[in-house]
Enzyme design. Sequence first.
Site, PDB file in Angstrom:
ATOM      1  N   HIS A  15       0.986  -1.192   0.056  1.00 29.60           N
ATOM      2  CA  HIS A  15       0.133   0.080   0.021  1.00 29.60           C
ATOM      3  C   HIS A  15       0.828   1.230  -0.063  1.00 29.60           C
ATOM      4  O   HIS A  15       1.722   1.471   0.963  1.00 29.60           O
ATOM      5  CB  HIS A  15      -0.831  -0.034   1.130  1.00 29.60           C
ATOM      6  CG  HIS A  15      -2.086  -0.847   0.907  1.00 29.60           C
ATOM      7  ND1 HIS A  15      -3.678  -0.304   1.345  1.00 29.60           N
ATOM      8  CD2 HIS A  15      -2.235  -2.116   0.650  1.00 29.60           C
ATOM      9  CE1 HIS A  15      -4.319  -1.358   1.113  1.00 29.60           C
ATOM     10  NE2 HIS A  15      -3.561  -2.255   0.605  1.00 29.60           N
ATOM     11  N   GLU A  18      -1.016   6.500  -1.061  1.00 26.05           N
ATOM     12  CA  GLU A  18      -2.644   6.725  -0.829  1.00 26.05           C
ATOM     13  C   GLU A  18      -2.463   7.958   0.232  1.00 26.05           C
ATOM     14  O   GLU A  18      -2.802   9.088  -0.190  1.00 26.05           O
ATOM     15  CB  GLU A  18      -3.090   5.488  -0.253  1.00 26.05           C
ATOM     16  CG  GLU A  18      -4.639   5.896   0.276  1.00 26.05           C
ATOM     17  CD  GLU A  18      -5.191   4.892   0.943  1.00 26.05           C
ATOM     18  OE1 GLU A  18      -6.483   4.739   0.993  1.00 26.05           O
ATOM     19  OE2 GLU A  18      -4.512   4.153   1.741  1.00 26.05           O
ATOM     20  N   ASP A  96     -12.122  -1.698  -0.596  1.00 24.63           N
ATOM     21  CA  ASP A  96     -11.536  -2.329   0.836  1.00 24.63           C
ATOM     22  C   ASP A  96     -12.551  -2.929   1.625  1.00 24.63           C
ATOM     23  O   ASP A  96     -12.339  -3.059   2.827  1.00 24.63           O
ATOM     24  CB  ASP A  96     -10.925  -1.134   1.505  1.00 24.63           C
ATOM     25  CG  ASP A  96      -9.399  -0.684   1.083  1.00 24.63           C
ATOM     26  OD1 ASP A  96      -8.849  -1.578   0.682  1.00 24.63           O
ATOM     27  OD2 ASP A  96      -8.887   0.336   1.298  1.00 24.63           O
TER      28      ASP A  96
END
Length: 150
Positions: A15, A18, A96
């Site tokens: 990840h 973001e 998500d």
Amino acid sequence: MLRAAREAGPHLVHHAGETAGPASVREALTAGRAERIGHGIRVLKDPELVAELRRRRVPLEVRPSSNVLLGLVPSLAEHPLPRLVEAGLTATLNTDGETSLTAEYQRTRETFGYSDAQLAHLARASTESSFAPEAWKTQVSAEIDRWLSR
């Protein structure tokens, strides 16, 4: 340890991009040896990184509803998904868990006016960049083609 894990066979998805900027994506690619980037919505701020991601065909797992829910993007209409696709990046539509994937595709159609062909492009990108066996990818790609030709 990362090298040992990679040699053992697991795929690496980080990840990045973001809440943090493009530098986090670059770090995920270099130090983290990421094969895919979870999110990556901030990469457009770095044209060199965009070019590298495009050249290496590193997929971005984009989650528009999640990004809005977390306050990272003010609204779906302002989400960078269309700009990521227009930049030639491999963008996949994901969730998500706050919504279903079907609902995410529907919101994408409604918000950005995406056609069936554009939605199929996102679905193909997801299929082709998955870590699934080739036989499965072939089967799903054929199902996408059947859906598109209906």
